[in-house]
Design a protein around this motif. Structure first.
Motif, mmCIF file in Angstrom:
data_model
loop_
_atom_site.group_PDB
_atom_site.id
_atom_site.type_symbol
_atom_site.label_atom_id
_atom_site.label_comp_id
_atom_site.label_asym_id
_atom_site.label_seq_id
_atom_site.Cartn_x
_atom_site.Cartn_y
_atom_site.Cartn_z
ATOM 1 N N GLN A 298 -0.001 13.683 -1.572
ATOM 2 C CA GLN A 298 0.803 14.370 -0.569
ATOM 3 C C GLN A 298 0.317 14.120 0.849
ATOM 4 N N GLN A 299 -0.984 13.811 0.976
ATOM 5 C CA GLN A 299 -1.548 13.571 2.305
ATOM 6 C C GLN A 299 -1.251 12.159 2.836
ATOM 7 N N LYS A 300 -0.741 11.265 1.972
ATOM 8 C CA LYS A 300 -0.431 9.897 2.411
ATOM 9 C C LYS A 300 0.853 9.881 3.245
ATOM 10 N N ARG A 301 0.960 8.931 4.154
ATOM 11 C CA ARG A 301 2.184 8.756 4.955
ATOM 12 C C ARG A 301 3.218 7.940 4.169
ATOM 13 N N THR A 302 4.495 8.304 4.328
ATOM 14 C CA THR A 302 5.564 7.531 3.673
ATOM 15 C C THR A 302 5.816 6.230 4.450
ATOM 16 N N ARG A 303 6.369 5.252 3.756
ATOM 17 C CA ARG A 303 6.667 3.953 4.377
ATOM 18 C C ARG A 303 8.074 3.491 3.918
ATOM 19 N N LEU A 304 8.647 2.573 4.694
ATOM 20 C CA LEU A 304 9.984 2.051 4.379
ATOM 21 C C LEU A 304 9.860 0.887 3.391
ATOM 22 N N CYS A 305 10.482 1.076 2.224
ATOM 23 C CA CYS A 305 10.492 0.009 1.206
ATOM 24 C C CYS A 305 11.686 -0.900 1.485
ATOM 25 N N LYS A 306 11.427 -2.188 1.690
ATOM 26 C CA LYS A 306 12.492 -3.148 1.995
ATOM 27 C C LYS A 306 13.341 -3.483 0.772
ATOM 28 N N ALA A 307 12.827 -3.186 -0.402
ATOM 29 C CA ALA A 307 13.580 -3.497 -1.628
ATOM 30 C C ALA A 307 14.646 -2.445 -1.901
ATOM 31 N N CYS A 308 14.273 -1.123 -1.733
ATOM 32 C CA CYS A 308 15.235 -0.051 -2.017
ATOM 33 C C CYS A 308 15.718 0.651 -0.762
ATOM 34 N N SER A 309 15.168 0.260 0.412
ATOM 35 C CA SER A 309 15.568 0.822 1.718
ATOM 36 C C SER A 309 15.366 2.337 1.784
ATOM 37 N N GLN A 310 14.294 2.848 1.175
ATOM 38 C CA GLN A 310 13.969 4.285 1.216
ATOM 39 C C GLN A 310 12.559 4.494 1.774
ATOM 40 N N HIS A 311 12.359 5.693 2.427
ATOM 41 C CA HIS A 311 11.024 6.075 2.890
ATOM 42 C C HIS A 311 10.288 6.734 1.724
ATOM 43 N N THR A 312 9.320 6.055 1.212
ATOM 44 C CA THR A 312 8.613 6.533 0.024
ATOM 45 C C THR A 312 7.147 6.113 0.092
ATOM 46 N N PHE A 313 6.419 6.301 -1.010
ATOM 47 C CA PHE A 313 4.987 5.997 -1.010
ATOM 48 C C PHE A 313 4.684 4.587 -1.525
ATOM 49 N N HIS A 314 5.728 3.800 -1.932
ATOM 50 C CA HIS A 314 5.485 2.434 -2.378
ATOM 51 C C HIS A 314 6.125 1.453 -1.383
ATOM 52 N N ASP A 315 5.905 0.172 -1.620
ATOM 53 C CA ASP A 315 6.529 -0.861 -0.786
ATOM 54 C C ASP A 315 7.293 -1.835 -1.688
ATOM 55 N N SER A 316 7.771 -2.920 -1.084
ATOM 56 C CA SER A 316 8.610 -3.868 -1.830
ATOM 57 C C SER A 316 7.841 -4.587 -2.930
ATOM 58 N N ARG A 317 6.515 -4.616 -2.851
ATOM 59 C CA ARG A 317 5.738 -5.324 -3.861
ATOM 60 C C ARG A 317 5.676 -4.541 -5.163
ATOM 61 N N ASN A 318 5.608 -3.203 -5.082
ATOM 62 C CA ASN A 318 5.525 -2.400 -6.317
ATOM 63 C C ASN A 318 6.690 -1.424 -6.445
ATOM 64 N N CYS A 319 7.837 -1.779 -5.889
ATOM 65 C CA CYS A 319 9.021 -0.916 -5.985
ATOM 66 C C CYS A 319 9.494 -0.871 -7.431
ATOM 67 N N PRO A 320 9.772 0.318 -7.941
ATOM 68 C CA PRO A 320 10.199 0.441 -9.344
ATOM 69 C C PRO A 320 11.587 -0.156 -9.601
ATOM 70 N N LEU A 321 12.410 -0.329 -8.515
ATOM 71 C CA LEU A 321 13.768 -0.901 -8.696
ATOM 72 C C LEU A 321 13.746 -2.417 -8.703
#
Length: 325
Positions: A298-321
């Motif tokens: 919860q203390q981590k900052r969210t980031r924009l995933c280029k794969a799913c275009s959402q602000h979340t805790f993962h990025d395009s490298r480990n996006c579940p979609l």
């Protein structure tokens, strides 16, 4: 806190509530205590200190003033010199009733002691009390047990002592804690002062009490006389010198015994260095549990995933979609 401040006057009494120093300490205790335990500890110290101050004032009044006497009797005069005002008036009341309403009806001897029956007309139908009296040390026990409970001789014991022609209260019946100088001399319970004084004369507590009694009796005789004060001062200096010699002999004796026990002399200087400091090993990180991991996530900052275009805790490298290759 307001209800504590409101009720303090009815809890501690008028005289203590009017004391400025007590009020200052009390307010500091209320507003500066950080926990209930802290408050309780500070409050107890304030009460003990305030009670001690009141006792010292009462003792000062007893020492510097004389109580009112009702009877022209030596026992009453001796009691006024020994007891504090409050305890003397209890003693005086017992002596007054003894003179007006008590008398010895009959007596008999058993095992070297006298068993006396004292009638007390101050009570309904003339109550009979049994007093067992030892002529050798003037020790008496009464069936009313007032002395055992209050530490003041009862009217029945005083009746027997008066019948024996005593002009002073025997030391068996003077409990240190009820005397004028109780705060500057050792206090022993009733059993030590009364019961053991006749059976164990060499008891350490009894010897200490006797030493204080002798010294205070000397100071009472000195008064304001400069010559007598010098006699006491010179005497105490001589006693101190003798005690210093005792301390030297005792210390040397202990040292000799220790050296004989270990088989060598104690060195004058010790050249032992302190051990070197060593860090302990094995102080690694502890394993984190599920709760710790959730808090850290919860203390981590969210980031924009280029794969799913959402602000979340993962990025395009480990996006579940992201489809796996």
């Amino acid at each position: 806190m307001w209800h504590i401040v409101k009720k303090v006057s009815e809890k501690v009494g008028v005289s203590l509530n009017a004391d400025k120093e007590f009020n200052s300490d009390f307010k500091s205790c209320v507003w500066r205590s950080e926990s209930p335990d802290d408050f309780e500890e500070t409050w107890k110290s304030i009460i003990v200190r305030s009670t001690k101050a009141e006792e010292l004032l009462a003792d000062n009044d007893s020492i510097r003033s004389a109580p009112k006497l009702k009877l022209d009797r030596d026992l009453e005069k001796h009691g006024s010199n020994v007891y504090t005002h409050e305890n003397f008036y209890i003693f005086q009341n017992e002596l007054w009733i003894e003179c007006s309403d008590c008398g010895v009806e009959n007596k008999k001897e058993e095992d070297g002691k006298e068993v006396l029956h004292v009638i007390d007309n101050s009570q309904a139908n003339g109550k009979i009390r049994e007093v067992v009296y030892n002529p050798s040390d003037h020790n008496a026990n009464c069936s009313c047990n007032m002395f055992q409970s209050l530490g003041i001789p009862c009217r029945h014991i005083l009746c027997v002592l008066k019948d024996k022609g005593l002009n002073e209260i025997p030391s068996n019946y003077i409990v240190n804690r009820w005397t004028k100088l109780a705060n500057i001399k050792p206090i022993f319970d009733i059993s030590n002062v009364v019961l053991e004084s006749s059976s164990k004369p060499e008891n350490e507590s009894k010897l200490i009490s006797d030493a204080w009694d002798n010294f205070l009796r000397c100071m009472d005789k000195v008064g304001q006389s400069k010559e007598k004060l010098l006699v006491v001062i010179n005497g105490t200096i001589d006693i101190e010198k003798q005690l210093i010699e005792f301390e030297g002999d005792t210390q040397q004796s202990k040292t000799d015994d220790l050296q004989a026990f270990i088989g060598s002399n104690i060195p004058k200087e010790v050249d032992i260095l302190p051990p070197q400091f060593s860090k302990t090993k094995g102080s690694g990180k502890r394993i984190k549990g599920g709760k710790d991991k959730a808090i850290q996530q919860q203390q981590k900052r969210t980031r924009l995933c280029k794969a799913c275009s959402q602000h979340t805790f993962h990025d395009s490298r480990n996006c579940p979609l992201k489809s796996s290759p």
